[in-house]
Structures are given as C-alpha cells and as structure tokens.
Enzyme design. Structure first.
Site, PDB file in Angstrom:
ATOM      1  CB  CYS A  12      -0.618   0.047   1.368  1.00 18.36           C
ATOM      2  SG  CYS A  12      -0.587   0.590   2.570  1.00 18.36           S
TER       3      CYS A  12
ATOM      4  CD  GLU B  37       1.384  -2.971   2.970  1.00 15.38           C
ATOM      5  OE1 GLU B  37       0.198  -2.812   2.811  1.00 15.38           O
ATOM      6  OE2 GLU B  37       1.933  -3.544   2.908  1.00 15.38           O
TER       7      GLU B  37
END
Length: 268
Positions: free
Chosen positions: A17, A130
């Site tokens: 991410c 994340e």
C-alpha cells in the site's frame, strides 16, 4: 480472494500500500546511513503519512560533478519525488503509477531495468502501513483495517528502491528545475507474519548489503535481491484516519483495539 483496491487508503494492485512513515531527523539519517554528502537544504517536518508524489528521503551513491582526479561514487542523502518517471516518459504524470517495482520483474520491466542496473537507492522509513479486510458491522460486510508495521527494536528500515532522472523538454537548459529526480520502492512476497495482513511488503535490506546495493558499478545487481532476515517486524492496528492524506501526526501510529468478529485484537 483479496478485496480490490479502494480509493483513499492507498492500496496498489499487486504491491504494497502506498503509505509509510518518515519521522527521523535528518541528522539521524546522516549518521545511520553513514552519508558523506548532505544534499538536503531544508529539513522537512516529520511525516507520519507519506503518500505517492510526495518528496521523500533517499540515500544513493553518485559521482559528484567536481569529482577530482580520481572520481568515485559518494554516498548522499537527497529528497526525491515518490513515483518513478522513466527517462523516456513524455511527461511526469506516469510517476503516480510507478510507486512500486516488483522484485520478480524489476530487472526486465522497461520502466525499471535501466535504473535497476545502476541507480539503486535506499529509502529510509520508520514503518509502513498495510490494509487488511476484516468483518464489518453487518453480516457478510467487510471493511479495510489499517495496520502499522515497524521494526520491533524501534530502528529504521532500509527499503530497497530505484531512482531516475527525467528531463523536462519544455524548460530551458539553464533552468534548475529542468531535471526531476524520482524514486520507486521494490516490493517482495511478505514474510509469514506480515502476510496475514497483506501478501506483499517492501524489500528490506540488511545493513551488510547496503554498500553493494548502492554501488552503481556492482556487476550483478540481481544477486542483491535478498530480503532482510524475517521476524524483526511487529504490527498493530491503527486508526482509519490514516486513510486520508490530509491527516498527519504521531497519533496515526498509535495502537487501537478492533473487533474482528470473535472479539480478538490482532497485535503481533
């Protein structure tokens, strides 16, 4: 199956991410990475929500223009833009889609192979975020829970990266902003514990590999694609405030309790 990417929380298909933390003072980074040349004039404020297209710290080795009689690569600290723009790109907008390079293809992908051959860098981080699908409030509903993943000992992470220079053809040769320096973070398969949250993570490098990784003349860069020893990372759930790039500050990395349906709190 993993949930599809969603707007606002930085998910990248097939990669990590797109958020991490960079809160160290410049002096700490200069010492930690044994930097010889400080190329950062104005020290930025600590950033607890680093997002793509922001200016970020990068450690790299280059031969200075005034290299002397026997020029050699010098370890430098710079600020570069996150999102690699290949030298052949028509415009820099492509960088927003180039924040990650996969370890499996970084040596062959046209956007990354030239940089991988001789323009490798380290991107310091205090940790990264994340997102993990967890049960929502209603039956069958899921939501995305952010986690902060960081070294257990509180140390700094050295994320493997690449950097590249792009020349703006619309600016005159003497314009100091004619050249744009950008970077990308290499990702790899997540180690077992982190893999419970997301299947990818940044490629982290152990200290004894830093010099070879930064060496622009290293003969076999593919041999350097070795993740750091596992088991050093810890993770805890954090507030969904991190989903918005408008939010920033140390409160973003504070642990929060979450209910995953069975009443357990995922913390390791």
């Amino acid at each position: 199956a993993r949930a599809p990417p969603f707007v606002g929380a930085g998910w990248q298909a097939g990669g990590m991410c797109g958020r991490y933390v960079s809160a160290r003072k410049k002096a700490e980074l200069l010492e930690e990475f044994q930097v010889e040349l400080d190329g950062v004039e104005d020290e930025p404020a600590p950033d607890y929500n680093v997002a793509p297209t922001k200016e970020v710290y990068a450690v790299l080795c280059r031969i200075p223009k005034t290299g002397g009689a026997e020029p050699r690569p010098v370890r430098q600290l710079r600020r570069v833009r996150w999102g690699l723009v290949p030298s052949w790109a028509k415009d820099p907008s492509i960088g927003s889609r180039m924040i990650n390079a996969r370890i499996e293809t970084v040596a062959v992908k046209p956007a990354f192979r030239a940089a991988f051959a001789s323009r490798r860098c380290l991107i310091p981080a205090d940790g990264f975020y994340e997102w993990m699908p967890v049960p929502g409030e209603r039956p069958g509903e899921t939501r995305k829970q952010p986690y902060f993943i960081h070294p257990a000992d509180g140390g700094v992470l050295a994320m493997a990266g690449l950097y590249e220079f792009w020349r703006d053809p619309n600016r005159p040769p003497d314009d100091p902003e004619r050249w744009l320096c950008t970077c990308t973070v290499i990702t790899t398969t997540a180690e077992d514990r982190v893999g419970r949250i997301h299947d990818r993570m940044p490629l982290l490098l152990d200290r004894d590999r830093w010099a070879d990784w930064l060496d622009p003349e290293f003969p076999d860069p593919a041999a350097l694609l070795i993740p750091a020893d596992p088991g050093r990372l810890r993770a805890h759930p954090v507030s969904t405030r991190v989903n918005s790039v408008r939010n920033n500050g140390p409160e973003l990395i504070k642990p929060v309790e979450i209910n995953q349906g069975a009443g357990d709190v995922m913390l390791f």
